[in-house]
Design a protein around this motif. Structure first.
Motif, short mmCIF file in Angstrom:
data_model
loop_
_atom_site.label_atom_id
_atom_site.label_comp_id
_atom_site.label_asym_id
_atom_site.label_seq_id
_atom_site.Cartn_x
_atom_site.Cartn_y
_atom_site.Cartn_z
N MET A 126 0.81 -1.22 0.00
CA MET A 126 0.00 0.00 0.00
C MET A 126 0.84 1.27 0.00
SD MET A 126 -3.19 -0.80 -0.35
CE MET A 126 -2.66 -2.10 -1.50
N GLY A 127 2.12 1.16 -0.42
CA GLY A 127 2.89 2.34 -0.76
C GLY A 127 3.84 2.88 0.28
N VAL A 128 4.02 2.20 1.42
CA VAL A 128 4.95 2.67 2.45
C VAL A 128 6.02 1.61 2.66
CG1 VAL A 128 5.23 3.27 4.88
CG2 VAL A 128 3.26 4.13 3.61
N THR A 129 7.25 1.93 2.29
CA THR A 129 8.35 0.97 2.35
C THR A 129 9.25 1.27 3.53
OG1 THR A 129 8.31 0.67 -0.05
CG2 THR A 129 10.33 0.03 1.11
N LEU A 130 9.46 0.27 4.38
CA LEU A 130 10.34 0.44 5.55
C LEU A 130 11.80 0.38 5.10
CD1 LEU A 130 8.58 -1.84 8.19
CD2 LEU A 130 8.89 0.64 8.35
N GLU A 131 12.51 1.48 5.32
CA GLU A 131 13.93 1.50 4.98
C GLU A 131 14.76 0.80 6.04
OE1 GLU A 131 14.90 2.50 2.14
OE2 GLU A 131 13.01 3.42 1.48
N GLN A 132 14.31 0.87 7.29
CA GLN A 132 14.97 0.20 8.39
C GLN A 132 14.03 -0.86 8.95
OE1 GLN A 132 18.13 0.69 9.37
NE2 GLN A 132 18.39 2.24 7.76
N PRO A 133 14.53 -2.06 9.24
CA PRO A 133 13.63 -3.10 9.75
C PRO A 133 13.08 -2.75 11.12
CG PRO A 133 15.92 -3.80 9.95
CD PRO A 133 15.93 -2.51 9.16
N LEU A 134 11.87 -3.19 11.38
CA LEU A 134 11.34 -3.07 12.73
C LEU A 134 12.16 -3.98 13.65
CD1 LEU A 134 7.53 -3.18 11.87
CD2 LEU A 134 8.90 -1.17 12.40
N PRO A 135 12.33 -3.62 14.91
CA PRO A 135 13.24 -4.36 15.79
C PRO A 135 12.73 -5.76 16.10
CG PRO A 135 11.98 -2.77 17.06
CD PRO A 135 11.68 -2.48 15.61
N THR A 136 13.65 -6.67 16.20
CA THR A 136 13.34 -8.03 16.62
C THR A 136 14.12 -8.36 17.90
OG1 THR A 136 15.07 -8.94 15.19
CG2 THR A 136 12.83 -8.81 14.28
N TYR A 137 13.69 -9.41 18.58
CA TYR A 137 14.25 -9.74 19.89
C TYR A 137 14.51 -11.24 19.99
CZ TYR A 137 12.72 -5.00 20.92
OH TYR A 137 12.53 -3.63 20.89
N PRO A 138 15.50 -11.74 19.25
CA PRO A 138 15.74 -13.19 19.24
C PRO A 138 16.16 -13.75 20.59
CG PRO A 138 17.50 -11.99 18.11
CD PRO A 138 16.40 -11.01 18.35
N GLN A 139 16.65 -12.90 21.50
CA GLN A 139 17.03 -13.35 22.84
C GLN A 139 15.96 -13.04 23.88
OE1 GLN A 139 19.76 -15.17 22.79
NE2 GLN A 139 19.95 -14.58 20.63
N THR A 184 -0.54 1.17 -8.95
CA THR A 184 -1.52 0.70 -9.92
C THR A 184 -2.94 0.89 -9.41
OG1 THR A 184 0.07 -0.93 -10.72
CG2 THR A 184 -2.26 -1.30 -11.27
N VAL A 185 -3.17 0.50 -8.15
CA VAL A 185 -4.51 0.66 -7.57
C VAL A 185 -4.89 2.14 -7.50
CG1 VAL A 185 -5.91 0.32 -5.50
CG2 VAL A 185 -4.36 -1.48 -6.26
N GLY A 186 -3.94 2.98 -7.10
CA GLY A 186 -4.22 4.40 -7.05
C GLY A 186 -4.61 4.96 -8.40
N GLU A 187 -3.84 4.62 -9.43
CA GLU A 187 -4.15 5.11 -10.78
C GLU A 187 -5.49 4.55 -11.26
OE1 GLU A 187 -2.21 5.31 -15.28
OE2 GLU A 187 -1.13 4.25 -13.69
N ALA A 188 -5.76 3.29 -10.94
CA ALA A 188 -7.00 2.67 -11.39
C ALA A 188 -8.22 3.36 -10.79
CB ALA A 188 -7.01 1.19 -11.02
N THR A 226 -3.70 9.61 -6.79
CA THR A 226 -2.25 9.55 -6.97
C THR A 226 -1.58 8.90 -5.76
OG1 THR A 226 -2.28 11.55 -8.31
CG2 THR A 226 -0.16 10.91 -7.36
N CYS A 227 -0.65 7.98 -6.05
CA CYS A 227 0.20 7.40 -5.02
C CYS A 227 1.65 7.67 -5.42
CB CYS A 227 -0.05 5.90 -4.88
SG CYS A 227 0.99 5.11 -3.63
N PRO A 228 2.44 8.33 -4.55
CA PRO A 228 3.79 8.73 -4.95
C PRO A 228 4.79 7.59 -5.00
CG PRO A 228 3.37 9.37 -2.68
CD PRO A 228 2.08 8.84 -3.21
N ALA A 229 4.43 6.42 -4.49
CA ALA A 229 5.37 5.30 -4.44
C ALA A 229 5.10 4.31 -5.56
CB ALA A 229 5.27 4.60 -3.09
N GLY A 230 6.14 3.59 -5.97
CA GLY A 230 5.98 2.50 -6.92
C GLY A 230 5.82 2.94 -8.36
N ARG A 231 5.77 1.95 -9.25
CA ARG A 231 5.58 2.19 -10.68
C ARG A 231 4.36 1.42 -11.15
NH1 ARG A 231 7.20 -0.16 -15.55
NH2 ARG A 231 8.38 -1.82 -14.49
N SER A 232 3.37 2.13 -11.61
CA SER A 232 2.11 1.51 -12.01
C SER A 232 2.28 0.60 -13.22
CB SER A 232 1.08 2.60 -12.32
OG SER A 232 -0.10 2.03 -12.87
N PHE A 233 1.63 -0.56 -13.18
CA PHE A 233 1.57 -1.43 -14.36
C PHE A 233 0.21 -1.31 -15.05
CE2 PHE A 233 1.10 -3.97 -10.45
CZ PHE A 233 -0.18 -4.49 -10.59
#
Length: 394
Positions: free
Chosen positions: A93-106, A370-374, A378-385
């Motif tokens: 839905m157009g929001v890309t995480l540049e940094q992973p959300l934290p995990t706690y393997p221990q 694509t969904v936004g254009e359809a 307007t959605c500023p992220a991604g490339r519509s097919f």
């Protein structure tokens, strides 16, 4: 100008990946291919409707023969760091995480556990990374004796609270999760998950359908937000409401299973005249992928395949159908966690020319574009097919 489509339906097959991403080894997922491996281990499985859609072009295997497909077909690589449902759905839905959300393997640090105890008045059991079924089996009887909640995590950014429904009733469990969600917001933990269960002993403990996710709100406006602000109706089915913290949705329908989600989708198509309907079918991930249940996974694929003709029969000439996934969850590989994989991309509407190749997309946000254009938003992220799809209209 009128948008090219009046309704868009996005169906997310939670955990149905189609092959390891180039960086999968860094996540411990080299060689993962959820769909291919399920097909290889299920010689009697046939998916004739997915085959007609062209899915065999992505995963040619017995039961899913490659050939000309009715749908436009491609695959998408995840840009976001991680391999969990939150990152996958947000990117769709157009929001890309540049940094992973934290995990706690221990397990969670004392700072978090102490804050939870102070907020709830309860000490905890567990506090480690574990399979949900395993930790309930291991600590369930102690939980029955002590009344203390079981806290655990996984390779995802999750704080999970398991409790027997007769010890901590479901509504009280949800209240504990709300308190945990508030204190975990500054830590950016992706989800707090309520995991109620029943049974009298380790052999009989079973998780129930009362699971509920309390998610971190999206870090930026999603396509759902933009559509809602533009007055375009948005309906979420399944755990969509949980993953987006209820944001950007005019209506949120919870479901107990894939079958429930498929039925809710057909019902929604009968009464929702325009806008976006986004559906999550969670059982592939929750019931079969994490539990390494290949036969259950195969049966689930067959059920969705059988549902496809009912779905397409209800679609109008101004409807667009997209089928995709959010990550992999290969039940044949070591471990019970998600797998970092490409996800399928199938696009169809009545009158689409067969055999359109959408290629390998650089990010899941192409769905949002694509969904936004359809729908004229307007959605500023991604490339519509959408141009490729419109060129294929006959």
């Amino acid at each position: 100008m009128n948008p090219p489509f009046r309704r868009v339906l996005v169906v997310v097959l939670d955990g149905v990946g189609v092959g390891a991403l180039p960086d999968a080894a860094a996540y411990g997922d080299a060689g993962a291919n959820t769909l291919l491996h399920v097909l290889q281990r299920s010689p009697s499985l046939r998916l004739p409707n997915f085959e007609r859609f062209g899915l065999g072009r992505l995963v040619p295997a017995a039961g899913l023969v490659s050939g000309e497909g009715l749908a436009a077909c491609g695959r998408m690589a995840e840009k976001a760091a991680g391999k969990d449902s939150t990152a996958g759905h947000w990117e769709l839905m157009g929001v890309t995480l540049e940094q992973p959300l934290p995990t706690y393997p221990q397990g969670f640090p004392e700072e978090i556990i102490s804050a939870f105890t102070a907020a709830t008045g309860l000490a905890v059991l567990g506090n480690r990374a574990a399979s949900g079924t395993d930790i309930i089996r291991d600590l369930g009887e102690e939980h029955l004796r002590s009344g203390l909640p079981i806290i655990y995590t996984s390779s995802d950014s999750v704080f999970q609270i398991a409790a027997h429904e007769e010890v901590i009733p479901v509504e009280k469990l949800y209240d504990l999760c709300r308190k945990a969600r508030e204190l975990l917001n500054p830590f950016r933990v992706g989800r707090v998950i309520a995991r109620p269960f029943t049974g009298r002993d380790a052999a009989g403990f079973r998780r129930t359908a009362g699971r509920h996710d309390f998610s971190l709100p999206p870090i930026a406006p999603t396509l759902l937000d933009r559509l809602q602000q533009a007055g375009v109706p948005v309906v979420g089915i399944g755990k969509i409401g949980d993953l987006f913290a209820g944001r950007g949705l005019d209506e949120s329908l919870t479901t107990a299973s894939n079958a429930d989600g498929m039925a809710a989708t057909l019902e929604c198509l009968e009464r929702v005249d325009n806008g976006l309907i986004i559906v999550n079918l969670v059982d592939f991930d929750m019931l079969w992928g994490h539990r390494l249940d290949v036969s259950g996974f195969a049966d689930g694929l067959a059920a969705v395949d059988a549902w496809l003709p009912q779905l397409t029969a209800r679609l109008r000439s101004d409807d667009l159908l997209l089928i995709t996934a959010d990550h992999g969850c290969d039940p044949t590989t070591p471990g019970t966690d998600h797998s970092r994989e490409y996800v399928p991309l199938l696009a169809w509407f009545p009158g689409l020319r067969p055999d359109i190749d959408l290629g390998t997309r650089a990010g899941f946000a192409d769905v949002a574009a694509t969904v936004g254009e359809a729908l004229g938003c307007t959605c500023p992220a991604g490339r519509s097919f959408l141009p490729e799809l419109k060129a294929g209209r006959v």
